[in-house]
Motif scaffolding. Structure first.
Motif, mmCIF file in Angstrom:
data_model
loop_
_atom_site.group_PDB
_atom_site.id
_atom_site.type_symbol
_atom_site.label_atom_id
_atom_site.label_comp_id
_atom_site.label_asym_id
_atom_site.label_seq_id
_atom_site.Cartn_x
_atom_site.Cartn_y
_atom_site.Cartn_z
ATOM 1 N N SER A 171 0.844 -1.201 0.000
ATOM 2 C CA SER A 171 0.000 0.000 0.000
ATOM 3 C C SER A 171 0.876 1.246 0.000
ATOM 4 O O SER A 171 0.572 2.227 -0.695
ATOM 5 C CB SER A 171 -0.901 0.008 1.233
ATOM 6 O OG SER A 171 -1.712 -1.136 1.235
ATOM 7 N N ASP A 228 -5.704 -1.016 -4.785
ATOM 8 C CA ASP A 228 -5.077 -1.694 -3.643
ATOM 9 C C ASP A 228 -6.005 -2.807 -3.156
ATOM 10 O O ASP A 228 -7.212 -2.784 -3.433
ATOM 11 C CB ASP A 228 -4.839 -0.663 -2.518
ATOM 12 C CG ASP A 228 -3.768 -1.134 -1.533
ATOM 13 O OD1 ASP A 228 -3.218 -2.237 -1.741
ATOM 14 O OD2 ASP A 228 -3.486 -0.397 -0.577
ATOM 15 N N GLU A 229 -5.429 -3.753 -2.443
ATOM 16 C CA GLU A 229 -6.205 -4.847 -1.821
ATOM 17 C C GLU A 229 -7.054 -5.607 -2.841
ATOM 18 O O GLU A 229 -8.218 -5.933 -2.587
ATOM 19 C CB GLU A 229 -7.127 -4.306 -0.715
ATOM 20 C CG GLU A 229 -6.440 -3.368 0.269
ATOM 21 C CD GLU A 229 -5.797 -4.077 1.448
ATOM 22 O OE1 GLU A 229 -5.944 -5.317 1.561
ATOM 23 O OE2 GLU A 229 -5.118 -3.404 2.239
HETATM 24 MG MG LIG Z 1 -2.031 -2.732 2.066
#
Ligand SMILES: [Mg+2]
Ligand SMILES: Nc1ncnc2c1ncn2[C@@H]1O[C@H](COP(=O)(O)OP(=O)(O)OP(=O)(O)O)[C@@H](O)[C@H]1O
Lengths: 270, 282
Positions: free
Chosen positions: A57, A126-127
């Motif tokens: 991240s 992200d993720e």
């Molecule tokens: Mg992360």
């Protein structure tokens, strides 16, 4: 040392992702350069993966920060799980097209096809392990049109291996793995982080020996290290207010306090 | 604020837990050290008790040594009557001999001495005797009486210098002559001398010499004779049992050695017994 220095040092290790806190580490910066280069290649999608807490991240945020000055880039740190919602947000952010009702894949592809944007916008997700397989496949198809460039990060879990097989092991994916820090990198990470916040005295407390001790406990994982050091400076400031500091010394990090922090954060079972 | 008191308690418990394996290792190693040191101490006491008979032997051997040295000198006289000249001639021949030979042979003999040292202390000086006396026994003592007083001085010199580098060179020609001579000849001379005075040191020497030559029957016989004259010589028992093993009489060797250990508590005999049983000595 005044008690505030321990509190300041403690706050350095809050588990937050902020591009201005980014620490340049040799290995990370070469990866970073490779990533920036591959963004220029139109067809490739980029997959950034690694264990939790390896800085994915952070990496993505930094990338967003650096790219935003020179090109159109959007970052989605929390996944948009609903498909229609996903298209709607992208349509609005990239093509400034507002949609009130449902928006399906075919409709969104029409918008993409009619795009009049000269440069290819970059979308950072992200993720991505939280996205459904179906949506991931759609993202790949959008990417195939070469009108949007995707950079995706995901956790490396057992489930992720499956995703990797199905989606990412095709030629259009460029995969980059982030790893835990080495012993030396961990020392640089800790010291640079503290020095950025002007906690020079605290930075000097981390000798190679104490960093090795920390490395043994956290295995070089950035998040675990953050947690441990947050607890460590919490204990230091508590010792400070209790006037117990003389018992542990302040020239270098006390092994006892490192172990106490590890117990507190659950890295040691006791 | 953080409850450091509670954390410290948990840390202490953790520390104690993590030290348990180290503590057990330390404790057990201390126990081992104590046991080993007790064992070693008991061994030392045994050694002391076995030493006394050796001292007796040593005296005898020294007597023999002096005699052999005398014969050594007389031999030189016989060949080239003026002794000083003889030595000078030998010196010149030495210079022609490549030095490496001298060094190598000396090194070998030292190594052998060391090896025997490990086995038993009494063997050590017996070997020494061997070196100094070996080649000179063949001459009869008749000559010996001729010019004793004259020779004694030189003999003493030779003996003192034996272990220094310069004497290595001086001794070298003599060693070469040894190799040319038949070892059996040497033994025969000593046998004659032994028959005259029944000195157990001589018979032991003969036994050892035969053992070295691989004549284990004769070695065994002479070792037995030695044991009959003086049953306290470690080295003699060792030669006799070693010969037995070489004659494929391992069981008898073990029995004999066990009996001897029971009487003498000899540590060198114990070591040999262990080696025979384990098959290290064959
Ligand atoms: Mg992360
Ligand atoms: N290069 C870096 N510079 C500064 N801080 C970093 C760096 N890399 C990681 N960190 C710190 O480590 C912590 C964990 O990093 P991050 O949240 O990026 O991990 P992650 O790989 O995204 O984990 P997850 O898979 O759980 O999302 C963050 O709080 C961040 O501050």
């Amino acid at each position: 040392m005044s008690s505030s220095i321990y509190i300041n040092s403690k706050n350095v290790f809050l588990d937050t992702v902020n591009s201005k806190d980014y620490i340049q580490l040799d290995r990370v910066s070469t990866i970073y350069q490779a990533l920036k280069d591959s963004i220029k290649k139109p067809l490739k999608m980029i997959l950034l993966y690694g264990k939790p807490g390896t800085g994915k991240s952070m990496f993505l945020t930094k990338l967003y920060h650096d790219l935003s000055s020179s090109q159109i880039v959007h970052i989605y740190q929390t996944p948009i799980l609903d498909e229609s919602e996903f298209y709607k947000i992208l349509a609005q952010d990239i093509f400034s097209t507002k949609y009130s009702g449902e928006l399906n894949f075919t409709q969104f592809m029409k918008i993409v096809a009619n795009s009049d944007i000269s440069s290819i916008p970059v979308v950072l997700l992200d993720e991505a392990q939280l996205y459904s397989d179906a949506l991931m496949e759609k993202i790949r198809l959008i990417s195939d049109t070469r009108t949007i460039k995707f950079v995706i990060t995901l956790h490396k879990t057992e489930k992720e291996d499956l995703i990797a097989k199905e989606h990412f092991q095709t030629r259009i994916w460029e995969t980059i793995e982030l790893e835990n820090a080495s012993n030396a990198e961990l020392k640089i990470y800790i010291q640079k982080k503290l020095m950025k916040a002007n906690c020079f005295d605290s930075a000097n407390m981390f000798t190679t020996k104490s960093v090795n001790k920390i490395f043994k406990l956290t295995n070089g994982n950035y998040r675990d290290t953050n947690k441990l050091l947050y607890a460590l400076f919490d204990i230091y400031s508590a010792y400070d207010t209790n006037h117990q500091l003389s018992s542990v010394g302040t020239t270098h990090v006390s092994n006892k306090l490192i172990e106490m922090s590890a117990i507190h954060t659950g890295l040691i079972n006791a | 604020m953080l409850n450091t008191r509670d954390l410290e308690e948990r840390w202490l418990k953790y520390k104690i837990k993590s030290y348990i394996p180290y503590a057990t290792i330390a404790l057990s190693s201390i126990v081992i050290i104590i046991v080993v040191s007790i064992f070693l101490n008991s061994n030392k006491v045994e050694k002391k008790t076995t030493l006394s008979p050796e001292i007796k032997v040593e005296k005898e051997v020294q007597q023999v040594k002096i005699k052999t040295i005398l014969t050594k000198a007389t031999e030189a006289i016989e060949k080239t009557p003026p002794t000083k000249e003889a030595i000078q001639i030998q010196k010149t021949t030495v210079e022609e001999v490549p030095k490496t030979i001298a060094i190598v042979s000396q090194g070998n003999s030292i190594k052998r001495q060391e090896a025997s040292l490990k086995l038993s202390p009494s063997l050590d000086f017996m070997k020494k005797m061997q070196h100094s006396s070996l080649p000179y026994y063949q001459e009869e003592s008749a000559i010996e009486q001729e010019s004793r007083s004259q020779i004694v001085e030189e003999v003493e010199e030779l003996e003192i210098e034996e272990n220094t580098d310069t004497t290595v060179v001086e001794e070298e020609p003599k060693k070469i002559t040894i190799q040319r001579r038949d070892s059996a000849d040497d033994i025969r001379g000593i046998i004659k001398r032994f028959k005259k005075n029944n000195n157990p040191a001589l018979s032991l020497f003969i036994a050892k010499k035969y053992y070295e030559l691989g004549e284990y029957h004769k070695a065994y016989n002479y070792a037995l004779i030695t044991n009959e004259i003086n049953s306290d010589i470690d080295a003699s028992w060792i030669v006799s049992t070693k010969s037995l093993v070489k004659l494929n009489q391992k069981d008898m060797a073990i029995q004999t050695l066990k009996q001897y250990i029971e009487d003498s508590h000899s540590s060198s005999a114990k070591i040999l017994l262990d080696e025979i049983i384990s098959g290290k000595f064959r």
